[in-house]
Design an enzyme around this catalytic site. Structure first.
Site, PDB file in Angstrom:
ATOM      1  N   LYS A  69       0.836  -1.212   0.000  1.00  0.00           N
ATOM      2  CA  LYS A  69       0.000   0.000   0.000  1.00  0.00           C
ATOM      3  C   LYS A  69       0.870   1.261   0.000  1.00  0.00           C
ATOM      4  CE  LYS A  69      -2.497   0.743   3.791  1.00  0.00           C
ATOM      5  NZ  LYS A  69      -1.435   0.024   4.266  1.00  0.00           N
ATOM      6  N   THR A  71       3.958   1.424  -0.978  1.00  0.00           N
ATOM      7  CA  THR A  71       4.693   1.435  -2.251  1.00  0.00           C
ATOM      8  C   THR A  71       3.836   2.035  -3.356  1.00  0.00           C
ATOM      9  OG1 THR A  71       5.886  -0.545  -1.549  1.00  0.00           O
ATOM     10  CG2 THR A  71       5.966  -0.009  -3.887  1.00  0.00           C
ATOM     11  N   ARG A  92       2.809   7.792   7.316  1.00  0.00           N
ATOM     12  CA  ARG A  92       3.115   7.545   8.725  1.00  0.00           C
ATOM     13  C   ARG A  92       4.591   7.178   8.892  1.00  0.00           C
ATOM     14  NH1 ARG A  92      -0.023   2.640  10.180  1.00  0.00           N
ATOM     15  NH2 ARG A  92       0.331   2.227   7.981  1.00  0.00           N
ATOM     16  N   LYS A 103       7.416  -7.616   9.458  1.00  0.00           N
ATOM     17  CA  LYS A 103       6.806  -6.884   8.350  1.00  0.00           C
ATOM     18  C   LYS A 103       7.777  -5.830   7.821  1.00  0.00           C
ATOM     19  CE  LYS A 103       2.538  -4.458   7.107  1.00  0.00           C
ATOM     20  NZ  LYS A 103       3.135  -3.266   6.536  1.00  0.00           N
ATOM     21  N   ALA A 271      -2.912   0.623  12.618  1.00  0.00           N
ATOM     22  CA  ALA A 271      -4.356   0.648  12.336  1.00  0.00           C
ATOM     23  C   ALA A 271      -5.102  -0.502  12.972  1.00  0.00           C
ATOM     24  CB  ALA A 271      -4.598   0.643  10.826  1.00  0.00           C
ATOM     25  N   PHE A 299      -3.195  -0.746   7.004  1.00  0.00           N
ATOM     26  CA  PHE A 299      -3.900  -1.995   6.719  1.00  0.00           C
ATOM     27  C   PHE A 299      -5.088  -1.753   5.780  1.00  0.00           C
ATOM     28  CE2 PHE A 299      -1.815  -3.222  10.838  1.00  0.00           C
ATOM     29  CZ  PHE A 299      -0.915  -4.104  10.267  1.00  0.00           C
ATOM     30  N   PHE A 379       2.760  -7.972  -9.213  1.00  0.00           N
ATOM     31  CA  PHE A 379       3.864  -8.848  -8.825  1.00  0.00           C
ATOM     32  C   PHE A 379       4.250  -9.700 -10.042  1.00  0.00           C
ATOM     33  CE2 PHE A 379       2.402  -7.481  -4.807  1.00  0.00           C
ATOM     34  CZ  PHE A 379       3.392  -7.729  -3.866  1.00  0.00           C
ATOM     35  N   TRP A 407       6.930  -1.102  -7.976  1.00  0.00           N
ATOM     36  CA  TRP A 407       8.152  -1.628  -7.350  1.00  0.00           C
ATOM     37  C   TRP A 407       9.279  -1.645  -8.375  1.00  0.00           C
ATOM     38  CZ3 TRP A 407      12.167  -4.895  -7.584  1.00  0.00           C
ATOM     39  CH2 TRP A 407      12.882  -5.143  -6.411  1.00  0.00           C
TER      40      TRP A 407
END
Length: 553
Positions: A69, A71, A92, A103, A271, A299, A379, A407
């Site tokens: 998210k 990214t 954030r 993570k 979150a 999230f 991906f 990405w």
């Protein structure tokens, strides 16, 4: 193939004064923190300038690795900036707990990253440390007041103020304090939360300015007396001292993306156990400086998205012009029943089953009346058939779905997404709040469960029911609600994937946070102090004699 940190270390970082100039900041509005970071304080006259368009990036329920998210948010901002539109990003701050745990950080990935990546993911400008120190200082002052004759008649068994650390440490969830004899304090139970879950973090991110932050700190309820009456920081008399410890932390932090889009990073509440949004001040500053502002909420749309719209937006005084829901093929296959270790294998039937999760998030965000766009974070294992299935499903619900390869390609991989999002900001919308301010807590919770999660309703524990009666006596029964629940499911059960409909959310306890201005509803087995996995990410992180960091994502 390079990993995130290698890409970040090879990128050109502009001096922070150049980024400040690109953002349109006056010299008096920023102060450098080294060569590539700065603190920002907008001049008061900025409040009269026109605000830009606000784009909120949220997502479906993620896998344990997250769905990129942040990214996508970075790549989208870079793509809009590349079209010549003045753009800023508002994100954030990462917590070191997840960074050392399992993570990824909160700076994006690949060629859609915010720099300096390593600094931001570790100590950054010290905001988290300031919040940690302020929270623990207040805890010490509370305990000292009890030890020094207890003039406020605080009941040590009914204290609400935990200590915090910016580390995942399950051993600190429950403890006994004050052991060691008469000079070591009054024995009582205590706990540590992670800093991201602290009320001071929530206050920092929701305060409009220093004056508002100090007023909020004074409203904090630290515990109850022996007669079960609430005691506040104002009664303790230390609100000014705690606010002073946060005098620099309250200022947003200015950095840049790999493509040099000015970025404000500030505040880091999770979150799943807090409100999951960056600070009101950072978003407000970006809106006054740029034509387009891309921000994100933690999230899925059921957590950070809902909390942004129902808790932050009323304080900000502006609702999003567009909402972007990030979806991935792999997460949808997970919701369709595929094991995490097999998500890189093509499985169109599983993806089609999992699309119901995306459908619930589309439905829940559509009810707010804001134009939507689905971003398909690409991906390498995705197939053309899987991408087309997502696009067709979203289109049938009246929402465009656009693939983005940020990405690998950064902003260049989000050109089509940026065009769709900018167009969406120009479409008419009429924001419809989920609940009214004077609705009681039960009504607000029920609306969140039914309209956002797609469930049937709520079930309160005996303790929670008893608390509601007390809250009504104090006039706390109409506060906004922050639901603390698992991020992996729309329900409060992590393994209930897809889009369950026949579930009830079980509220075991409420935690009043009067300074932040909301009530936290603890559901399921959610913890406010996470633990580390069997093989933490810290085992991969190292630094050499030249200060070169490796293994950080």
């Amino acid at each position: 193939m390079k990993i995130d940190i290698e890409i970040a270390q090879a990128a050109e970082v502009w001096p922070i004064e150049r980024i400040a100039q690109a953002a349109g900041l006056q010299e008096s509005e920023w102060e450098p923190y080294g060569r590539d970071k700065a603190k920002v304080s907008l001049a008061k006259e900025r409040s009269q300038t026109e605000r830009g368009k606000l784009i909120l990036v949220t997502s479906i329920n993620p896998t344990t690795a997250g769905e990129g998210k942040s990214t996508v948010a970075v790549g989208l901002a870079d793509a809009i900036q590349a079209t010549g539109k003045k753009t800023m990003l508002a994100l954030r701050e990462p917590s070191m707990g997840p960074v050392l745990g399992m993570k990824g950080g909160a700076t994006g990935g690949g060629y859609a990253q915010v720099l300096p990546m390593a600094d931001i993911n570790l100590h950054f400008t010290g905001d988290f440390h300031a919040i940690t120190s302020a929270q623990n200082s207040l805890a010490a002052l509370i305990d000292n007041s009890i030890y020094q004759g207890n003039p406020l008649h605080l009941d040590p068994r009914r204290l609400l103020w935990p200590r915090v650390m910016d580390v995942n440490d399950r051993t600190l969830r429950h403890m006994v304090l004050g052991l060691g004899g008469p000079t070591s304090g009054v024995p009582h139970e205590g706990q540590f939360d992670i800093t991201a879950a602290s009320e001071l973090m929530a206050i920092l991110t929701l305060a409009r300015d220093l004056e508002d932050m100090k007023a909020r700190i004074k409203r904090i309820v630290v515990g109850y007396t022996y007669d079960k009456e609430p005691v506040t920081v104002a009664e303790l008399g230390v609100g000014g001292a705690i606010a002073t410890l946060l005098k620099d932390a309250i200022k947003p932090n200015l950095v840049q993306t790999i493509n040099h889009t000015p970025t404000l990073i500030h505040g880091g509440p999770f979150a799943n156990i807090a409100q999951g949004t960056n600070s009101v001040q950072a978003t407000e500053a970006a809106l006054r400086l740029a034509d387009y502002v891309v921000t994100e909420a933690g999230f899925g749309a059921d957590l950070g998205g809902e909390k942004f719209l129902d808790v932050k937006a009323p304080i900000l005084g502006k609702t999003p012009d567009t909402i972007v829901i990030v979806a991935t093929v792999r997460a949808l296959k997970l919701h369709g029943g595929v094991a995490e270790k097999q998500l890189d294998q093509p499985d169109l039937p599983a993806l089609e089953r999992g699309l119901a999760n995306l459908g619930q998030h589309i439905k829940s965000m559509q009810r707010y009346g804001v134009p939507l766009v689905v971003a398909i974070n690409h991906f390498t294992s995705d197939t053309a058939e899987e991408i087309e299935a997502i696009k067709a499903y979203a289109s049938a619900k009246g929402v465009p779905a656009v693939p983005a390869d940020v990405w690998a390609a950064g902003g260049a991989g989000a050109k089509a997404l940026a065009a769709e999002v900018v167009a969406a900001t120009k479409r008419p919308g009429r924001f419809v709040p989920l609940y009214q301010p004077d609705d009681d807590l039960t009504t607000k919770l029920t609306k969140i469960v039914r309209d956002i999660y797609g469930g049937q309703g709520i079930e309160l524990s005996t303790k929670a029911k008893r608390q509601l009666k007390t809250f009504k006596q104090y006039g706390w029964d109409q506060l906004p609600v922050i639901v603390a629940k698992t991020q992996y499911s729309l329900s409060d059960q992590p393994k209930a994937l897809g889009a369950p409909t026949d579930f009830t959310i079980h509220v075991r306890e409420f935690v009043p946070k009067l300074g932040a201005g909301f009530m936290v509803a603890l559901t399921g087995s959610i913890m406010t102090m996470p633990g580390l996995p069997k093989v933490p990410a810290a085992k991969q992180i190292d630094i050499d004699n030249q200060g070169h960091i490796s293994g950080l994502f």
